[in-house]
Design a protein around this motif. Structure first.
Motif, PDB file in Angstrom:
ATOM      1  N   GLU A 180      -8.549  -4.028   3.493  1.00  0.00           N
ATOM      2  CA  GLU A 180      -9.237  -4.580   2.305  1.00  0.00           C
ATOM      3  C   GLU A 180      -8.396  -5.701   1.684  1.00  0.00           C
ATOM      4  O   GLU A 180      -8.914  -6.771   1.341  1.00  0.00           O
ATOM      5  CB  GLU A 180      -9.448  -3.437   1.293  1.00  0.00           C
ATOM      6  CG  GLU A 180     -10.155  -3.864   0.025  1.00  0.00           C
ATOM      7  CD  GLU A 180     -10.313  -2.706  -0.976  1.00  0.00           C
ATOM      8  OE1 GLU A 180      -9.943  -1.547  -0.661  1.00  0.00           O
ATOM      9  OE2 GLU A 180     -10.804  -2.983  -2.089  1.00  0.00           O
ATOM     10  N   ILE A 181      -7.089  -5.465   1.584  1.00  0.00           N
ATOM     11  CA  ILE A 181      -6.217  -6.471   0.967  1.00  0.00           C
ATOM     12  C   ILE A 181      -6.081  -7.688   1.884  1.00  0.00           C
ATOM     13  O   ILE A 181      -6.123  -8.834   1.437  1.00  0.00           O
ATOM     14  CB  ILE A 181      -4.841  -5.843   0.625  1.00  0.00           C
ATOM     15  CG1 ILE A 181      -5.040  -4.763  -0.446  1.00  0.00           C
ATOM     16  CG2 ILE A 181      -3.850  -6.903   0.154  1.00  0.00           C
ATOM     17  CD1 ILE A 181      -3.840  -3.891  -0.693  1.00  0.00           C
TER      18      ILE A 181
ATOM     19  N   VAL B 230       0.845  -1.206   0.000  1.00  0.00           N
ATOM     20  CA  VAL B 230       0.000   0.000   0.000  1.00  0.00           C
ATOM     21  C   VAL B 230       0.881   1.256   0.000  1.00  0.00           C
ATOM     22  O   VAL B 230       0.536   2.272  -0.596  1.00  0.00           O
ATOM     23  CB  VAL B 230      -0.966  -0.004   1.210  1.00  0.00           C
ATOM     24  CG1 VAL B 230      -1.751   1.308   1.293  1.00  0.00           C
ATOM     25  CG2 VAL B 230      -1.919  -1.183   1.117  1.00  0.00           C
TER      26      VAL B 230
ATOM     27  N   ILE C  26      -6.248  -3.403  -7.052  1.00  0.00           N
ATOM     28  CA  ILE C  26      -6.722  -2.261  -6.263  1.00  0.00           C
ATOM     29  C   ILE C  26      -5.852  -1.035  -6.532  1.00  0.00           C
ATOM     30  O   ILE C  26      -4.627  -1.089  -6.358  1.00  0.00           O
ATOM     31  CB  ILE C  26      -6.706  -2.624  -4.758  1.00  0.00           C
ATOM     32  CG1 ILE C  26      -7.716  -3.751  -4.531  1.00  0.00           C
ATOM     33  CG2 ILE C  26      -7.020  -1.414  -3.886  1.00  0.00           C
ATOM     34  CD1 ILE C  26      -7.639  -4.392  -3.189  1.00  0.00           C
TER      35      ILE C  26
ATOM     36  N   ARG D 192      -0.913   0.587  -8.163  1.00  0.00           N
ATOM     37  CA  ARG D 192      -1.954  -0.450  -8.121  1.00  0.00           C
ATOM     38  C   ARG D 192      -1.380  -1.703  -7.470  1.00  0.00           C
ATOM     39  O   ARG D 192      -0.217  -2.057  -7.706  1.00  0.00           O
ATOM     40  CB  ARG D 192      -2.438  -0.794  -9.526  1.00  0.00           C
ATOM     41  CG  ARG D 192      -3.380   0.273 -10.100  1.00  0.00           C
ATOM     42  CD  ARG D 192      -3.960  -0.161 -11.430  1.00  0.00           C
ATOM     43  NE  ARG D 192      -2.941  -0.479 -12.396  1.00  0.00           N
ATOM     44  CZ  ARG D 192      -3.067  -1.398 -13.340  1.00  0.00           C
ATOM     45  NH1 ARG D 192      -4.172  -2.097 -13.447  1.00  0.00           N
ATOM     46  NH2 ARG D 192      -2.076  -1.626 -14.186  1.00  0.00           N
TER      47      ARG D 192
ATOM     48  N   ARG E  45      -7.418   1.414   5.737  1.00  0.00           N
ATOM     49  CA  ARG E  45      -8.560   0.792   5.061  1.00  0.00           C
ATOM     50  C   ARG E  45      -8.082  -0.058   3.873  1.00  0.00           C
ATOM     51  O   ARG E  45      -8.570  -1.160   3.638  1.00  0.00           O
ATOM     52  CB  ARG E  45      -9.539   1.872   4.590  1.00  0.00           C
ATOM     53  CG  ARG E  45     -10.983   1.438   4.744  1.00  0.00           C
ATOM     54  CD  ARG E  45     -11.948   2.544   4.380  1.00  0.00           C
ATOM     55  NE  ARG E  45     -11.946   3.634   5.317  1.00  0.00           N
ATOM     56  CZ  ARG E  45     -12.069   4.923   4.991  1.00  0.00           C
ATOM     57  NH1 ARG E  45     -12.184   5.289   3.729  1.00  0.00           N
ATOM     58  NH2 ARG E  45     -12.087   5.850   5.915  1.00  0.00           N
ATOM     59  N   TYR E  46      -7.102   0.453   3.126  1.00  0.00           N
ATOM     60  CA  TYR E  46      -6.546  -0.340   2.011  1.00  0.00           C
ATOM     61  C   TYR E  46      -5.886  -1.613   2.538  1.00  0.00           C
ATOM     62  O   TYR E  46      -6.044  -2.697   1.978  1.00  0.00           O
ATOM     63  CB  TYR E  46      -5.512   0.471   1.231  1.00  0.00           C
ATOM     64  CG  TYR E  46      -6.095   1.457   0.252  1.00  0.00           C
ATOM     65  CD1 TYR E  46      -6.922   1.033  -0.788  1.00  0.00           C
ATOM     66  CD2 TYR E  46      -5.807   2.810   0.351  1.00  0.00           C
ATOM     67  CE1 TYR E  46      -7.440   1.944  -1.703  1.00  0.00           C
ATOM     68  CE2 TYR E  46      -6.320   3.731  -0.554  1.00  0.00           C
ATOM     69  CZ  TYR E  46      -7.138   3.289  -1.578  1.00  0.00           C
ATOM     70  OH  TYR E  46      -7.650   4.188  -2.472  1.00  0.00           O
TER      71      TYR E  46
ATOM     72  N   ILE F 203      -4.439   2.413  -5.518  1.00  0.00           N
ATOM     73  CA  ILE F 203      -4.235   3.118  -4.255  1.00  0.00           C
ATOM     74  C   ILE F 203      -4.350   4.619  -4.530  1.00  0.00           C
ATOM     75  O   ILE F 203      -3.453   5.234  -5.100  1.00  0.00           O
ATOM     76  CB  ILE F 203      -2.859   2.778  -3.621  1.00  0.00           C
ATOM     77  CG1 ILE F 203      -2.664   1.259  -3.498  1.00  0.00           C
ATOM     78  CG2 ILE F 203      -2.705   3.476  -2.266  1.00  0.00           C
ATOM     79  CD1 ILE F 203      -3.618   0.554  -2.565  1.00  0.00           C
ATOM     80  N   ASP F 204      -5.467   5.142  -4.114  1.00  0.00           N
ATOM     81  CA  ASP F 204      -5.777   6.524  -4.442  1.00  0.00           C
ATOM     82  C   ASP F 204      -5.284   7.451  -3.332  1.00  0.00           C
ATOM     83  O   ASP F 204      -6.063   8.052  -2.606  1.00  0.00           O
ATOM     84  CB  ASP F 204      -7.300   6.621  -4.622  1.00  0.00           C
ATOM     85  CG  ASP F 204      -7.684   7.785  -5.486  1.00  0.00           C
ATOM     86  OD1 ASP F 204      -6.766   8.459  -5.991  1.00  0.00           O
ATOM     87  OD2 ASP F 204      -8.893   8.027  -5.633  1.00  0.00           O
TER      88      ASP F 204
END
Ligand SMILES: Nc1ncnc2c1ncn2[C@@H]1O[C@H](COP(=O)(O)OP(=O)(O)OP(=O)(O)O)[C@@H](O)[C@H]1O
Length: 259
Positions: free
Chosen positions: A242-243, A198, A218, A203, A238-239, A220-221
């Motif tokens: 999620e992963i 992350v 995903i 991505r 949160r990322y 990563i914004d």
């Protein structure tokens, strides 16, 4: 240049003569200047995929193509492994210019690029040192400089910092981003460390275990530089979560089977 991985599949025969599908139907692209991280549990085929993209292994089927290279020339690839195999009989400088010698670069070019990339990885002053005189972190820096010196179209990194202690690893991650910011190299990076993924990625490609398939990709914004700052902590976490939810089950299975 854009890298396109299409329908890649890889089978191995294990010691019991059984066929193992290490990779199945792998499709993704890496855009110019993009930093893509492959993450997944032990044994999901990350290294196999990196080696296929890097041309060290051939896929059982499917293909990897490099689009947009001028004059149909071969792509220049550079790989950095977990334990960088520096030549012990060569100094830092001689190691860094190795690829340039192979390419037949002039002495002036070797000197100019050698100096430039040694400076970039923070090893100025250590040009004449031999690998055994360096710490683990410094050896990785020298290996990264050697990879950068050939100015590759794609940089491939397979868990380059996982043998380092936690503090050195954090520093190296920060420095890698600073280097990426200067070079903007398209990069494919393998790790099993979700925070690292992350932190570094544009991505993250999340893989599942046996047969290795892509579970999700995903984006990563977050700003590329400085995403570990306090203001991004919640989104960052949160990322990571999620992963982790995507690979948790497979990671537990891998643990049970002792992968
Ligand atoms: N040369 C080989 N012969 C037979 N099986 C292999 C070979 N190389 C890899 N494999 C198998 O293919 C699968 C994927 O291996 P790979 O090393 O690519 O996974 P990985 O995700 O990089 O794992 P790790 O995180 O543990 O390094 C594993 O089940 C592995 O045992």
């Amino acid at each position: 240049m854009r890298i396109v991985v299409e329908n890649v599949r890889k089978q191995f025969i294990d010691t019991n003569k059984r066929e193992i599908t290490a990779l199945k139907d792998i499709n993704f692209t890496i855009a110019a200047q993009e930093f893509v991280v492959l993450v997944g549990p032990s044994g999901c085929g990350k290294s196999t995929l990196l080696n296929i993209v890097g041309g060290l292994l051939s896929p059982s089927s499917g293909e990897v193509s490099f689009e947009g290279l001028q004059g149909n020339k071969e792509p220049k690839l550079a790989i950095v492994f977990q334990e960088i195999a520096l030549f012990p009989w060569r100094t830092v400088y001689e190691n860094v210019i190795f690829g340039l010698e192979e390419q037949g670069a002039s002495k002036e070019e070797q000197q100019e690029k050698g100096r430039h990339y040694i400076e970039m990885v923070g090893l100025t002053g250590f040009e004449s040192a031999y690998p055994k005189q360096l710490s683990g972190g410094m050896r990785q820096r020298a290996g990264i400089a050697r990879a950068l010196a050939v100015e590759p179209d794609l940089l491939l990194m397979d868990e380059p910092f996982s043998a380092l202690d936690a503090q050195t690893r954090t520093i190296m991650q920060e420095e890698l981003l600073a280097i990426w910011n200067r070079t903007r190299l398209s990069t494919l990076y393998v790790t099993h460390n979700i925070e690292e993924a992350v932190y570094l990625a544009d991505r993250v490609i999340v893989m599942s275990r046996r047969p290795g398939e892509i579970k999700n990709i995903i984006r990563i914004d977050l700003p590329k530089i400085g995403r570990n700052q306090e203001e991004y902590r919640l989104v960052f976490e949160r990322y990571v979560d999620e992963i982790w939810q995507l690979i948790r089950h497979d990671a537990q299975e891998a643990l049970k089977e002792g992968d």
